[in-house]
Design an enzyme around this catalytic site. Structure first.
Site, short mmCIF file in Angstrom:
data_model
loop_
_atom_site.label_atom_id
_atom_site.label_comp_id
_atom_site.label_asym_id
_atom_site.label_seq_id
_atom_site.Cartn_x
_atom_site.Cartn_y
_atom_site.Cartn_z
N GLU A 356 0.81 -1.21 -0.05
CA GLU A 356 0.05 0.04 -0.05
C GLU A 356 0.84 1.31 -0.10
O GLU A 356 1.88 1.28 0.67
CB GLU A 356 -0.76 -0.03 1.19
C1 GBH Z 1 -3.73 1.50 5.96
O1 GBH Z 1 -3.48 2.05 7.18
C2 GBH Z 1 -4.97 0.55 6.03
O2 GBH Z 1 -4.51 -0.84 5.46
C3 GBH Z 1 -6.02 1.03 5.12
O3 GBH Z 1 -7.17 0.02 5.42
C4 GBH Z 1 -6.58 2.36 5.31
O4 GBH Z 1 -7.66 2.87 4.25
C5 GBH Z 1 -5.33 3.12 4.42
O5 GBH Z 1 -4.20 2.99 5.29
C6 GBH Z 1 -5.42 4.55 4.52
O6 GBH Z 1 -5.49 5.10 6.03
O7 GBH Z 1 0.61 6.86 12.83
O8 GBH Z 1 0.26 9.27 13.60
O9 GBH Z 1 1.89 8.76 11.84
C7 GBH Z 1 -2.54 3.09 7.32
C8 GBH Z 1 -2.06 3.34 8.84
C9 GBH Z 1 -2.11 5.01 10.65
C10 GBH Z 1 -0.55 5.15 8.30
C11 GBH Z 1 -1.73 6.38 10.53
C12 GBH Z 1 -0.46 6.49 8.41
C13 GBH Z 1 -0.53 8.48 10.03
C14 GBH Z 1 -0.66 8.90 11.33
N1 GBH Z 1 -1.86 4.63 8.95
N2 GBH Z 1 -0.46 6.90 9.98
S1 GBH Z 1 0.63 8.62 12.41
#
Ligand code: GBH
Length: 448
Positions: A356
């Site tokens: 992803e």
């Molecule tokens: C993915 O998760 C999922 O697999 C998917 O289902 C989802 O739709 C997609 O991403 C978009 O969100 O952790 O404070 O730095 C991603 C997990 C967690 C990654 C939050 C980015 C940013 C904030 N995400 N993170 S932080």
């Protein structure tokens, strides 16, 4: 006409796009589907933005043929889609539900028909509610239940599907699902969440073992990883960065790729519930390793009486995606991550798949055509970052955009759009954005 950026493209890389069952399918009550922990969350008042209920969402349960047509138009090699445990096995145990299995079997056939290789994810966060009731990922037994479910899927699809993702982002389930309660099952156990690490890794390993015994299958986990940076040049912030790196990255990757958990006691953390033989099973050679990448993470030592040793803060001097200040856009952090994993794990790191990568930006919900130059710039930057990692000697097999479609973004409901294709959630109508055409051109030029 817009002049969109180009990406430098690694030779021979495969191209894919991803979705997840609960985020796109809708039809939550169709054909004997059971209840998952995400059904429980959307049915809890006041939790999800705008009270979105993920149904019909992108309506893919009824519009799978539209999705297949979009994939064919894009010309990707593969499609990463999720299989819903509770469509296949409504209560999480017992025999398979024929209607649920039929849906995925038809999807697999339709993909093969248009030359797109199906690449399913067995688990993308939607645990059967009955299993959560019995302890969820805190219970070791859930790993065996997952292996039983996977066997039902493999019995039905294994003649046509050969590559499998087991579990999506165990880090998010542990940290956000059971640690701080910002994903299902909304538990706030802080470090009490740590046993869910081991049980998810065990679940992955049991399925890999069974599919390998079957022959002809490649199996890998998907985790989201993030290079961690200290905010300030101080010993306290350096410690905070190490602690976050251990909890987000190494507690998952170390046992898989080096055979041992990091020294948790050094951080005052409880040991993992490891039993004899577990680590041998978990550290068996991996066929590939799925990396989801969105952003680097900057941390500083926690202030006051925080129960955690770090605070996550915005990454200085970096632009952000529409999701807000923690989602910094730093493409070279992906190169740093991949090279860092290769350096840490050496020969034990199998070929990497970027499973992803993508971004949401504010966009008009009703535009005839979304000109998403910001998304194109994000993707171009990150594909070039993959090219840099490949040039530095990292073995990367495949790159996957999150996501094919606008979809249900968990607690954010429909307010964050990640699609290459715009979805009108009222009608289900799909309209390719500029990024869809850009990605199609990139895929086709990379083969010229
Ligand atoms: C993915 O998760 C999922 O697999 C998917 O289902 C989802 O739709 C997609 O991403 C978009 O969100 O952790 O404070 O730095 C991603 C997990 C967690 C990654 C939050 C980015 C940013 C904030 N995400 N993170 S932080």
């Amino acid at each position: 006409m817009h002049a969109y950026p180009t990406a430098s493209v690694p030779r021979g890389l495969r191209w894919s796009v991803a979705t997840a069952a609960f985020q796109i399918e809708g039809s939550r009550a169709a054909d004997g589907r059971g209840r998952s922990i995400w059904d429980d969350v959307v049915d809890t008042p006041g939790v999800i933005k705008d009270a979105a209920i993920a149904d019909p969402s992108a309506d893919s349960y009824r519009r799978a043929s539209d999705d297949v047509a979009l994939l064919r138009g894009l010309g990707v090699d593969r499609y990463r889609f999720g299989i819903s445990w509770v469509r296949v096995q409504p209560g999480g145990t017992g025999p398979g539900n024929a209607a649920g299995l039929d849906y995925y079997s038809r999807l697999v056939d339709a993909l093969l028909e248009v030359g797109v290789t199906p690449f399913p994810t067995l688990y993308h966060w939607d645990l059967p509610s009955d299993l959560e009731e019995a302890g969820g990922w805190l219970a070791r037994d859930t790993a065996s239940r997952f292996a039983d479910y996977a066997a039902l899927v493999a019995d039905r699809l294994g003649d046509r599907v050969h590559d499998w993702y087991t579990i999506n982002e165990p880090a998010m389930t542990t940290l956000q699902g059971y640690g701080i309660g910002s994903l299902a099952p909304l538990k706030q156990l802080l470090f009490g969440a740590l046993p869910t690490v081991h049980h998810q890794l065990l679940a992955h390993a049991l399925v890999a073992q069974a599919l390998h015994a079957d022959g002809g299958h490649r199996v890998g986990i998907v985790n989201n990883h993030t290079p961690v940076r200290p905010l300030r040049d101080t010993a306290e912030d350096a410690m905070a960065a190490v602690a976050y790196d251990v909890l987000h990255n190494r507690v998952f990757a170390d046992p898989l790729l080096s055979g041992a958990y990091p020294d948790l006691e050094a951080f005052g953390l409880p040991p993992m519930p490891v039993q004899d033989g577990d680590l041998e099973l978990i550290s068996a050679p991996q066929d590939f390793y799925g990396v989801n990448f969105y952003n680097p993470t900057t941390v500083t030592a926690a202030e006051g009486d925080s129960p955690l040793p770090f605070d996550i803060v915005p990454t200085p001097d970096a632009p952000c995606t529409g999701f807000g200040p923690e989602w910094a856009i730093v493409p070279e952090a992906l190169t740093e991550l991949l090279v860092g994993m290769r350096d840490r794990y050496g020969e034990k790191l199998p070929p990497v798949i970027i499973s992803e990568n993508g971004a949401s930006f504010p966009e008009p919900a009703d535009a005839a055509r979304v000109e998403d130059g910001d998304r194109i710039a994000y993707l171009a930057g990150h594909i070039s970052a993959v090219a840099d990692a490949v040039a530095a000697g990292v073995d990367v097999e495949e790159y996957t955009v999150w996501s094919l479609l606008d979809n249900f973004e968990w607690l954010d409901g429909y307010t964050q759009r990640f699609g290459l294709v715009h979805v009108d959630f009222a009608t289900g109508e799909r309209t390719p954005k500029a990024s869809y055409d850009w990605y199609r051109a990139l895929v086709s030029e990379s083969r010229a």
